[in-house]
Design a protein around this motif. Structure first.
Motif, PDB file in Angstrom:
ATOM      1  N   UNK A  57       0.846  -1.193   0.000  1.00 59.94           N
ATOM      2  CA  UNK A  57       0.000   0.000   0.000  1.00 59.94           C
ATOM      3  C   UNK A  57       0.880   1.240   0.000  1.00 59.94           C
ATOM      4  N   UNK A  58       0.636   2.127  -0.933  1.00 54.32           N
ATOM      5  CA  UNK A  58       1.418   3.366  -1.006  1.00 54.32           C
ATOM      6  C   UNK A  58       0.707   4.542  -0.367  1.00 54.32           C
ATOM      7  N   UNK A  59      -0.568   4.357  -0.024  1.00 56.49           N
ATOM      8  CA  UNK A  59      -1.335   5.450   0.562  1.00 56.49           C
ATOM      9  C   UNK A  59      -1.011   5.602   2.039  1.00 56.49           C
ATOM     10  N   UNK A  60      -1.167   6.820   2.530  1.00 61.48           N
ATOM     11  CA  UNK A  60      -1.073   7.073   3.963  1.00 61.48           C
ATOM     12  C   UNK A  60      -2.329   6.510   4.620  1.00 61.48           C
ATOM     13  N   UNK A  61      -2.158   5.785   5.686  1.00 58.37           N
ATOM     14  CA  UNK A  61      -3.285   5.133   6.342  1.00 58.37           C
ATOM     15  C   UNK A  61      -4.282   6.144   6.900  1.00 58.37           C
ATOM     16  N   UNK A  62      -5.566   5.814   6.798  1.00 57.36           N
ATOM     17  CA  UNK A  62      -6.605   6.676   7.370  1.00 57.36           C
ATOM     18  C   UNK A  62      -6.448   6.775   8.883  1.00 57.36           C
ATOM     19  N   UNK A  63      -5.950   5.694   9.492  1.00 54.51           N
ATOM     20  CA  UNK A  63      -5.813   5.701  10.950  1.00 54.51           C
ATOM     21  C   UNK A  63      -4.783   6.723  11.406  1.00 54.51           C
ATOM     22  N   UNK A 119       3.060  -5.410  15.423  1.00 56.69           N
ATOM     23  CA  UNK A 119       4.361  -4.769  15.620  1.00 56.69           C
ATOM     24  C   UNK A 119       4.581  -3.669  14.588  1.00 56.69           C
ATOM     25  N   UNK A 120       4.096  -3.912  13.364  1.00 56.12           N
ATOM     26  CA  UNK A 120       4.191  -2.880  12.335  1.00 56.12           C
ATOM     27  C   UNK A 120       3.330  -1.672  12.656  1.00 56.12           C
ATOM     28  N   UNK A 121       2.113  -1.909  13.150  1.00 52.84           N
ATOM     29  CA  UNK A 121       1.264  -0.779  13.549  1.00 52.84           C
ATOM     30  C   UNK A 121       1.925   0.049  14.646  1.00 52.84           C
ATOM     31  N   UNK A 122       2.628  -0.619  15.538  1.00 51.36           N
ATOM     32  CA  UNK A 122       3.255   0.070  16.658  1.00 51.36           C
ATOM     33  C   UNK A 122       4.517   0.804  16.233  1.00 51.36           C
ATOM     34  N   UNK A 123       5.382   0.128  15.442  1.00 53.47           N
ATOM     35  CA  UNK A 123       6.748   0.656  15.306  1.00 53.47           C
ATOM     36  C   UNK A 123       7.340   0.618  13.904  1.00 53.47           C
ATOM     37  N   UNK A 124       6.553   0.375  12.855  1.00 56.63           N
ATOM     38  CA  UNK A 124       7.126   0.330  11.507  1.00 56.63           C
ATOM     39  C   UNK A 124       7.749   1.667  11.123  1.00 56.63           C
ATOM     40  N   UNK A 125       8.953   1.608  10.584  1.00 58.77           N
ATOM     41  CA  UNK A 125       9.623   2.812  10.086  1.00 58.77           C
ATOM     42  C   UNK A 125       9.229   3.042   8.628  1.00 58.77           C
ATOM     43  N   UNK A 126       9.242   4.289   8.174  1.00 57.24           N
ATOM     44  CA  UNK A 126       8.893   4.570   6.764  1.00 57.24           C
ATOM     45  C   UNK A 126       9.835   3.852   5.812  1.00 57.24           C
ATOM     46  N   UNK A 127       9.271   3.364   4.700  1.00 60.28           N
ATOM     47  CA  UNK A 127      10.047   2.683   3.678  1.00 60.28           C
ATOM     48  C   UNK A 127       9.755   3.297   2.321  1.00 60.28           C
ATOM     49  N   UNK A 128      10.738   3.257   1.457  1.00 64.08           N
ATOM     50  CA  UNK A 128      10.567   3.796   0.119  1.00 64.08           C
ATOM     51  C   UNK A 128       9.437   3.071  -0.604  1.00 64.08           C
ATOM     52  N   UNK A 129       8.476   3.835  -1.137  1.00 63.65           N
ATOM     53  CA  UNK A 129       7.375   3.262  -1.886  1.00 63.65           C
ATOM     54  C   UNK A 129       6.251   2.712  -1.040  1.00 63.65           C
ATOM     55  N   UNK A 130       6.318   2.951   0.267  1.00 57.74           N
ATOM     56  CA  UNK A 130       5.290   2.443   1.180  1.00 57.74           C
ATOM     57  C   UNK A 130       4.641   3.591   1.934  1.00 57.74           C
ATOM     58  N   UNK A 263     -10.036  -1.841   8.876  1.00 58.10           N
ATOM     59  CA  UNK A 263      -9.321  -1.598   7.627  1.00 58.10           C
ATOM     60  C   UNK A 263      -7.896  -1.135   7.859  1.00 58.10           C
ATOM     61  N   UNK A 264      -7.216  -1.765   8.809  1.00 55.73           N
ATOM     62  CA  UNK A 264      -5.844  -1.380   9.153  1.00 55.73           C
ATOM     63  C   UNK A 264      -4.850  -2.075   8.229  1.00 55.73           C
ATOM     64  N   UNK A 265      -3.829  -1.342   7.829  1.00 52.29           N
ATOM     65  CA  UNK A 265      -2.806  -1.858   6.918  1.00 52.29           C
ATOM     66  C   UNK A 265      -1.490  -1.974   7.664  1.00 52.29           C
ATOM     67  N   UNK A 266      -0.827  -3.139   7.518  1.00 49.08           N
ATOM     68  CA  UNK A 266       0.474  -3.313   8.159  1.00 49.08           C
ATOM     69  C   UNK A 266       1.238  -4.439   7.475  1.00 49.08           C
TER      70      UNK A 266
END
Length: 397
Positions: A57-63, A119-130, A263-266
Motif C-alpha cells: 500500500x502506497x497510501x497514507x493510512x486513514x488511521x 508490531x508494524x502498527x506500533x513501530x514500523x519505520x517509513x520505507x521507500x514506496x510504502x 481496515x488497518x494496513x500493516x
C-alpha cells in the motif's frame, strides 16, 4: 478451522479491500487500486503459515490521519522505549522493523502473522514506496510468544509472556489475547508487571470467535475478557473509518479507550508487503504505539501516569477516543493539586456587624417624651380654663 471463525468486520477480512495509492501528482491518477490480502486471525490445523504479501500500500493510512500522527510525531518518535508484543511472535526479515526487534525463545518465527502485523502498527519505520508508518517508528520491539504456532493463546503462555516482558524492562506491554478464563494467573502477572513500572494494553473484545460460540444474536459471548478487564490494564475497543465503533463493548465491563481498528494496513511476517485486517486487537496496537510516544516524550512519568495521560487527555466521548498529541502535550493537574482543588471550601459568608443602635434609641426616647409634653400642655390648655369657669365644680347633669 478458519471457515468457522466469524470476523467482526466481514467486508474487510473475508474479502480483499481496495487501497488507493497516495496521489502526489496527475501521473498517479490512472493507477489501479491496490488489493491487499486479508490477515488471518488464526490458522487451522494443517494450514500453511502466512506468506509474504506481494502487495504494498502506497497510501497514507486513514488511521494515521484520524490520530493526527503527523503532528504527534513532531513531539516524539518513541526513541528509547521498548514495547513488548506478547502475541504470535514477530517474524525476522521485515524491513520496516529491521534492527529494532529482539525475540525471546522462538518468537522470531510468526506463522499466523498477527504479531508481526501489530508490531508494524506500533513501530514500523517509513520505507521507500510504502505509505505505512507505525505510531512510534523509533521504538524497539520485544517479541514474546503468547500463543501456540496456530495462534491460539492460553492464560499460562500470556501470563508468562507478561512476566518475561516486565523482567526485561519493557515500558509498554501489548497483549493480543482475549481470554475468558485464567483471571487469577493473569492478575498475578499484571501485578508483577505493574511493580516493574510497565503499562499493559490489551483488546477489550476478540476480533473473531468460533461460530459455535456465538450467541443467538450473532454476538460473541459476554465478557469480561482477560487480561483487558483486570485493574490497571488499558482496555481498548476499535472504531472505523466512518468514526463508528466496530465492536460493541462487552456488557460485563466498560473499555477504557477506543482507537482505529477497522481496515488497518500493516506488514506480514516477512518481506515488505502488506496485509489488511480489523479488530480490537489492532486498536490496542495503536494505543500501545501512542503509549510509547508518551513514555518517550515524558521519561520521568510512571506507567500509571502515562496511562492517565492517555485517558484524561483523550477526545471526549462515551468511551474516550485516543489522541496521541494531546496525551503528550496536555498538562494535567497533579494528584496533590487536584485534591487541594476538590477539598477547598469557599470562604464563609461574613455578615457586617450591626450598627450601634444607641443614638437611635435615645433619639426615639427624647422624641417620645417631647410628644407627651406637647399632648399634656395641649390638654391643660383645654381643661384648666373650663375648670376655672365652673369654679372647679363637676358639670351639671
Amino acid at each position: 478451522m478458519p471457515s468457522r471463525l466469524t470476523l467482526r468486520l466481514l467486508a474487510v477480512v473475508t474479502a480483499a479491500v481496495a487501497v488507493l495509492p497516495a496521489v502526489s501528482g496527475p501521473a498517479l491518477a490512472d493507477q489501479e487500486p491496490i488489493t491487499l490480502p486479508p490477515l488471518p486471525v488464526r490458522l487451522g490445523e494443517g494450514q500453511p503459515c502466512t506468506q509474504a504479501s506481494e502487495k504494498t500500500a502506497t497510501a497514507v493510512s486513514w488511521s494515521g490521519q484520524a490520530l493526527g500522527l503527523t503532528r504527534a510525531q513532531q513531539l516524539s518518535l518513541g526513541e528509547g522505549v521498548t514495547v513488548a508484543v506478547v502475541d504470535t511472535g514477530v517474524g525476522s526479515g521485515i524491513p520496516a522493523l529491521s534492527g529494532r526487534v529482539t525475540a525471546l525463545g522462538g518468537a522470531d518465527v510468526d506463522c499466523p502473522g498477527h504479531g508481526s502485523f501489530v508490531a508494524g502498527l506500533i513501530a514500523a519505520a517509513p520505507q521507500q514506496g510504502s505509505g505505512l508508518v507505525g505510531l512510534a517508528p523509533q521504538a524497539r520491539v520485544l517479541a514474546i510468544s503468547g500463543t501456540d504456532d496456530r495462534g491460539a493463546p492460553s492464560a499460562q503462555r500470556v501470563a508468562q509472556g507478561i512476566r518475561d516482558a516486565a523482567e526485561r524492562g519493557a515500558e509498554v506491554i501489548y497483549v493480543g489475547a482475549t481470554l475468558r478464563s485464567g483471571r487469577t494467573e493473569l492478575a498475578s502477572a499484571v501485578t508483577y508487571a505493574a511493580g516493574k513500572d510497565a503499562l499493559i494494553i490489551a483488546p477489550a473484545a476478540p476480533d473473531a470467535v468460533p461460530s459455535e460460540e456465538l450467541g443467538s444474536d450473532g454476538e460473541p459471548p459476554r465478557g469480561p475478557y482477560w487480561p483487558a478487564a483486570l485493574p490497571g490494564v488499558l482496555s481498548v475497543v476499535d472504531f472505523g473509518l466512518d468514526g463508528v465503533r466496530q465492536q460493541k463493548a462487552p456488557p460485563a465491563y466498560r473499555p477504557d479507550i477506543e482507537a482505529p481498528g477497522s481496515g488497518m494496513v500493516s506488514v506480514g511476517p516477512r518481506g515488505s508487503g502488506h496485509y489488511i485486517g480489523s479488530g480490537a486487537s489492532l486498536a490496542a496496537a495503536c494505543a500501545a504505539g501512542a503509549a510509547a510516544l508518551v513514555r518517550a516524550h515524558h521519561p520521568e512519568m510512571t506507567a500509571e501516569q502515562a496511562r492517565r495521560q492517555l485517558l484524561e487527555a483523550s477526545y471526549p466521548s462515551d468511551i474516550p477516543r485516543l489522541d496521541p498529541y494531546a496525551a503528550m502535550s496536555t498538562v494535567l493537574p497533579t494528584a496533590r493539586s487536584r485534591s487541594a482543588l476538590e477539598g477547598a471550601k469557599p470562604p464563609a459568608a461574613r455578615m457586617p456587624e450591626p450598627a450601634d443602635t444607641g443614638p437611635r434609641t435615645w433619639g426615639l426616647g427624647i422624641a417620645g417624651v417631647g410628644l407627651a409634653v406637647v399632648l399634656l400642655v395641649g390638654a391643660a390648655g383645654v381643661v384648666i380654663p373650663r375648670g376655672r369657669s365652673r369654679g372647679w365644680l363637676p358639670p351639671a347633669h
